[in-house]
Write an enzyme that holds these catalytic residues in place. Structure first.
Site, short mmCIF file in Angstrom:
data_model
loop_
_atom_site.label_atom_id
_atom_site.label_comp_id
_atom_site.label_asym_id
_atom_site.label_seq_id
_atom_site.Cartn_x
_atom_site.Cartn_y
_atom_site.Cartn_z
N LYS A 130 0.84 -1.19 0.00
CA LYS A 130 0.00 0.00 0.00
C LYS A 130 0.88 1.25 0.00
CE LYS A 130 -3.80 1.98 2.76
NZ LYS A 130 -3.23 3.28 3.14
N HIS A 158 -2.28 7.99 0.85
CA HIS A 158 -2.60 7.89 2.27
C HIS A 158 -3.39 9.12 2.72
CE1 HIS A 158 -0.98 4.97 5.38
NE2 HIS A 158 -1.86 5.68 6.06
N ASP A 197 -7.00 3.82 -4.15
CA ASP A 197 -7.53 4.46 -2.95
C ASP A 197 -7.54 5.97 -3.18
OD1 ASP A 197 -8.40 4.73 -0.38
OD2 ASP A 197 -6.51 4.19 0.58
#
Length: 226
Positions: free
Chosen positions: A98, A122, A152
């Site tokens: 990630k 993030h 994301d």
């Protein structure tokens, strides 16, 4: 899938798994490789379907140095290709990396044998970071079709999920939108959000002549020039 962020005790992870949730446990990138692998193997033993590590969390935005575990102070740090390869070889469930935000990140993960990456900044852990969907086509081209790409950041509706899928993503994450629905309406709020945005995604598929999420013509998207 349910993603657990990094500091949950083992009993909480076990409870999520026992409820039937397909759970991914995030392991922080500890400098101590023994601890890193130990926590990853523990998550596997608890029944998690995958283990993830957020490489972009190695550094502290506040101090400019390495970040650390807030409870114990154990330092995080960057993971080398060799360390990632070791983790892949030690685990029987997928390792998801990630925080990928460049072609070189993705290619190095591929060299390590990682087959699942999550493009993410993030939630602006670095100011002015490029939105992951802008890098997605270039990264997909670099790694080919054998790597699963998850995206994301700002995927809050079925329409935004459609755009990411059209650009080459296999999966998307919508954590903040789900947490907002949970705060507003509890369990029913989450169920309603999922149903509403699944229907919205289906609407976008229908209106663009896309038979399913794996067969979206990317030319239906028109990009703004910056």
């Amino acid at each position: 899938m349910l993603w657990l962020g990094g500091f949950e005790p083992a009993e909480d992870v076990a409870q999520c798994v026992a409820l039937g949730a397909k759970t991914v446990k995030v392991i922080k990138p500890y400098q101590d490789s023994v601890r890193f692998l130990g926590e990853a193997k523990q998550a596997e033993a608890l029944g998690c379907v995958a283990v993830a590590t957020d490489l972009d969390h190695a550094y502290s935005k506040k101090t400019g140095g390495y970040d650390c575990d807030p409870k114990e102070g154990a330092l995080f740090g960057p993971k080398s290709v060799e360390e990632l390869a070791e983790a892949v070889s030690q685990l029987h469930v997928p390792l998801v990396v990630k925080g990928v935000l460049s072609v070189s990140d993705a290619v190095n993960c591929q060299k390590a044998g990682v087959r699942y990456i999550l493009l993410s900044h993030h939630h602006s852990i670095m100011d002015y970071a490029v939105p992951p969907v802008m890098l997605l086509p270039e990264i997909r081209k670099a790694v080919g079709q054998d790597m699963t790409i998850i995206v994301d950041c700002g995927i809050d509706t079925g329409a935004e999920a459609f755009k990411a899928l059209a650009l080459g993503a296999d999966l998307v994450c919508s954590a903040r939108a789900v947490m907002k629905a949970l705060r507003k309406g509890g369990k029913d709020g989450v169920v309603g959000w999922v149903q509403q945005n699944t229907a919205l995604l289906r609407t976008y598929l229908n209106r663009t002549g896309s038979p399913d999420i794996h067969h979206i013509d990317p030319t239906v998207l028109h990009k703004r020039a910056f």
